[in-house]
Design a protein around this motif. Structure first.
Motif, PDB file in Angstrom:
ATOM      1  N   GLU A   1      -6.593  -7.450  -4.269  1.00 23.40           N
ATOM      2  CA  GLU A   1      -5.226  -7.376  -3.782  1.00 23.40           C
ATOM      3  C   GLU A   1      -5.065  -6.109  -2.953  1.00 23.40           C
ATOM      4  OE1 GLU A   1      -2.267  -7.662  -6.758  1.00 23.40           O
ATOM      5  OE2 GLU A   1      -3.148  -9.407  -7.730  1.00 23.40           O
ATOM      6  N   GLY A   2      -4.398  -6.230  -1.823  1.00 17.00           N
ATOM      7  CA  GLY A   2      -4.163  -5.060  -0.991  1.00 17.00           C
ATOM      8  C   GLY A   2      -2.984  -4.249  -1.504  1.00 17.00           C
ATOM      9  N   PRO A   3      -2.788  -3.039  -0.975  1.00 13.15           N
ATOM     10  CA  PRO A   3      -1.636  -2.224  -1.349  1.00 13.15           C
ATOM     11  C   PRO A   3      -0.337  -2.978  -1.127  1.00 13.15           C
ATOM     12  CG  PRO A   3      -3.206  -0.944  -0.053  1.00 13.15           C
ATOM     13  CD  PRO A   3      -3.659  -2.375   0.001  1.00 13.15           C
ATOM     14  N   SER A   4       0.644  -2.726  -1.975  1.00 18.70           N
ATOM     15  CA  SER A   4       1.898  -3.476  -1.904  1.00 18.70           C
ATOM     16  C   SER A   4       2.833  -2.987  -0.813  1.00 18.70           C
ATOM     17  CB  SER A   4       2.614  -3.404  -3.260  1.00 18.70           C
ATOM     18  OG  SER A   4       2.893  -2.049  -3.596  1.00 18.70           O
ATOM     19  N   ASP A   5       2.586  -1.790  -0.271  1.00 18.14           N
ATOM     20  CA  ASP A   5       3.510  -1.203   0.695  1.00 18.14           C
ATOM     21  C   ASP A   5       2.975  -1.265   2.126  1.00 18.14           C
ATOM     22  OD1 ASP A   5       1.444   0.502   0.195  1.00 18.14           O
ATOM     23  OD2 ASP A   5       2.654   2.329   0.130  1.00 18.14           O
ATOM     24  N   LEU A   6       2.361  -2.380   2.463  1.00 15.37           N
ATOM     25  CA  LEU A   6       1.792  -2.519   3.806  1.00 15.37           C
ATOM     26  C   LEU A   6       2.888  -2.687   4.843  1.00 15.37           C
ATOM     27  CD1 LEU A   6      -1.198  -4.963   3.200  1.00 15.37           C
ATOM     28  CD2 LEU A   6      -1.235  -2.471   3.349  1.00 15.37           C
ATOM     29  N   GLY A   7       2.698  -2.027   5.977  1.00 16.07           N
ATOM     30  CA  GLY A   7       3.602  -2.218   7.095  1.00 16.07           C
ATOM     31  C   GLY A   7       3.009  -3.192   8.090  1.00 16.07           C
ATOM     32  N   ALA A   8       3.834  -3.631   9.014  1.00 14.82           N
ATOM     33  CA  ALA A   8       3.365  -4.585  10.018  1.00 14.82           C
ATOM     34  C   ALA A   8       2.252  -3.967  10.852  1.00 14.82           C
ATOM     35  CB  ALA A   8       4.535  -5.000  10.906  1.00 14.82           C
ATOM     36  N   GLY A   9       1.180  -4.710  11.048  1.00 16.89           N
ATOM     37  CA  GLY A   9       0.084  -4.264  11.885  1.00 16.89           C
ATOM     38  C   GLY A   9      -0.915  -3.345  11.216  1.00 16.89           C
ATOM     39  N   TYR A  10      -0.758  -3.130   9.907  1.00 16.29           N
ATOM     40  CA  TYR A  10      -1.653  -2.199   9.213  1.00 16.29           C
ATOM     41  C   TYR A  10      -2.712  -2.965   8.431  1.00 16.29           C
ATOM     42  CZ  TYR A  10      -3.252   1.521   6.112  1.00 16.29           C
ATOM     43  OH  TYR A  10      -4.026   2.427   5.428  1.00 16.29           O
ATOM     44  N   ILE A  11      -3.972  -2.598   8.612  1.00 20.72           N
ATOM     45  CA  ILE A  11      -5.077  -3.199   7.878  1.00 20.72           C
ATOM     46  C   ILE A  11      -5.582  -2.179   6.863  1.00 20.72           C
ATOM     47  CG2 ILE A  11      -7.399  -4.180   8.012  1.00 20.72           C
ATOM     48  CD1 ILE A  11      -6.779  -5.005  10.878  1.00 20.72           C
ATOM     49  N   PRO A  12      -5.513  -2.471   5.560  1.00 19.76           N
ATOM     50  CA  PRO A  12      -5.955  -1.500   4.552  1.00 19.76           C
ATOM     51  C   PRO A  12      -7.442  -1.196   4.669  1.00 19.76           C
ATOM     52  CG  PRO A  12      -4.714  -3.308   3.563  1.00 19.76           C
ATOM     53  CD  PRO A  12      -5.023  -3.712   4.960  1.00 19.76           C
ATOM     54  N   SER A  13      -7.811   0.011   4.317  1.00 22.70           N
ATOM     55  CA  SER A  13      -9.216   0.381   4.278  1.00 22.70           C
ATOM     56  C   SER A  13      -9.847  -0.169   3.012  1.00 22.70           C
ATOM     57  CB  SER A  13      -9.359   1.902   4.294  1.00 22.70           C
ATOM     58  OG  SER A  13      -8.885   2.446   3.068  1.00 22.70           O
ATOM     59  N   TYR A  14     -11.167  -0.162   2.980  1.00 26.70           N
ATOM     60  CA  TYR A  14     -11.872  -0.565   1.773  1.00 26.70           C
ATOM     61  C   TYR A  14     -11.501   0.351   0.608  1.00 26.70           C
ATOM     62  CZ  TYR A  14     -15.017  -4.061   3.875  1.00 26.70           C
ATOM     63  OH  TYR A  14     -15.548  -5.191   4.463  1.00 26.70           O
ATOM     64  N   GLU A  15     -11.339   1.623   0.890  1.00 32.75           N
ATOM     65  CA  GLU A  15     -10.961   2.557  -0.176  1.00 32.75           C
ATOM     66  C   GLU A  15      -9.610   2.203  -0.772  1.00 32.75           C
ATOM     67  OE1 GLU A  15     -13.232   6.759   0.770  1.00 32.75           O
ATOM     68  OE2 GLU A  15     -11.188   6.451   1.517  1.00 32.75           O
ATOM     69  N   GLU A  16      -8.679   1.763   0.058  1.00 30.47           N
ATOM     70  CA  GLU A  16      -7.365   1.381  -0.450  1.00 30.47           C
ATOM     71  C   GLU A  16      -7.458   0.130  -1.319  1.00 30.47           C
ATOM     72  OE1 GLU A  16      -4.119   2.832   2.773  1.00 30.47           O
ATOM     73  OE2 GLU A  16      -5.698   1.524   3.549  1.00 30.47           O
ATOM     74  N   PHE A  17      -8.293  -0.827  -0.904  1.00 31.25           N
ATOM     75  CA  PHE A  17      -8.522  -1.997  -1.746  1.00 31.25           C
ATOM     76  C   PHE A  17      -9.129  -1.567  -3.084  1.00 31.25           C
ATOM     77  CE2 PHE A  17      -8.440  -4.665   2.186  1.00 31.25           C
ATOM     78  CZ  PHE A  17      -7.527  -5.609   1.745  1.00 31.25           C
ATOM     79  N   GLU A  18     -10.057  -0.620  -3.046  1.00 27.97           N
ATOM     80  CA  GLU A  18     -10.691  -0.149  -4.264  1.00 27.97           C
ATOM     81  C   GLU A  18      -9.679   0.507  -5.193  1.00 27.97           C
ATOM     82  OE1 GLU A  18     -14.857   2.003  -4.893  1.00 27.97           O
ATOM     83  OE2 GLU A  18     -13.325   3.431  -4.235  1.00 27.97           O
ATOM     84  N   ARG A  19      -8.832   1.379  -4.656  1.00 25.92           N
ATOM     85  CA  ARG A  19      -7.825   2.060  -5.476  1.00 25.92           C
ATOM     86  C   ARG A  19      -6.843   1.068  -6.090  1.00 25.92           C
ATOM     87  NH1 ARG A  19      -8.169   6.042  -1.293  1.00 25.92           N
ATOM     88  NH2 ARG A  19      -6.408   5.087  -0.183  1.00 25.92           N
ATOM     89  N   THR A  20      -6.430   0.069  -5.304  1.00 23.77           N
ATOM     90  CA  THR A  20      -5.501  -0.930  -5.812  1.00 23.77           C
ATOM     91  C   THR A  20      -6.139  -1.753  -6.929  1.00 23.77           C
ATOM     92  OG1 THR A  20      -4.422  -1.093  -3.652  1.00 23.77           O
ATOM     93  CG2 THR A  20      -4.052  -2.901  -5.185  1.00 23.77           C
TER      94      THR A  20
END
Length: 217
Positions: free
Chosen positions: A89-108
């Motif tokens: 699951e990606g971070p819940s606070d994504l803004g339009a046009g933003y692609i999460p990094s692998y590190e963000e996926f890992e933290r989530t």
């Protein structure tokens, strides 16, 4: 092919694609390079028991079974969740046009695992229950870590990071190729509570007999 064992690896990191935020000109999908991201690709073995946890109730039941196994293996349990871009699951606070990094996926993914394990941790403060996440296939990562642990506990069914934990699939690979004992927990059945309790007591009695729990050293 099962990868060779790498005993007690404490930290192994791998470079992955960078964060891409199309709202800022410093990064884009068209070749502009920025600082590379790093994620964990190795289960950090710290204890005698590993529990595979994918967020399902069956995985939590497997963790509770692992808790009952600690008299044989010590009071430390490592709870692991495998993830890929297809399951995380990606971070819940994504803004339009933003692609999460692998590190963000890992933290989530790690935050979700810690939340799923919190209740069992609170019920058993005498047991050190650690959480870690690993990028990649569940079976390969667990088998790779199996040389350095005494027991792997998996649920007989699951979803998410351990999708397909049914006998005959991922758990079947672990049972056949792990280099340590493997306990496949079937979880609650459809029988009456009394029959289910009796079944679990029989299972624990058989496990205790196999591990020779309670016998003089």
């Amino acid at each position: 092919m099962i990868p060779p064992s790498r005993p007690w690896v404490l930290s192994e990191r791998v470079c992955c694609p960078p964060t891409q935020d199309f709202r800022h000109s410093n990064s884009s999908a068209f070749g502009h390079s920025v600082r590379p991201m790093t994620i964990n690709e190795t289960i950090e073995v710290r204890c005698g028991i590993i529990v595979a946890h994918d967020g399902s109730s069956a995985a939590t039941a497997a963790l509770q079974t692992a808790v009952r196994c600690t008299p044989a293996f010590g009071s430390r349990i490592e709870v692991v969740r495998a993830w890929t871009l297809g399951t995380a699951e990606g971070p819940s606070d994504l803004g339009a046009g933003y692609i999460p990094s692998y590190e963000e996926f890992e933290r989530t993914t790690l935050a979700a695992l810690q939340s799923d394990v919190a209740a069992v941790r609170a019920d058993h403060p005498e047991i050190e229950i650690s959480c870690s996440v690993v990028h990649g296939g569940a079976a390969t990562k667990l088998i790779d870590a199996s040389s350095d642990v005494d027991l792997i506990v998996v649920a007989s069914r699951g979803h998410g990071g351990f999708a397909g934990l049914l006998l005959g699939s991922v758990s079947d690979q672990i049972v056949h190729h792990a280099r340590c004992r493997v306990l496949v927990d079937r979880g609650p059945g459809v029988a009456s509570p009394e029959a289910e309790q009796s079944r679990r007591e029989e299972m624990e009695s058989a496990l205790a007999s196999e591990l020779k729990l309670g016998e003089p050293a």
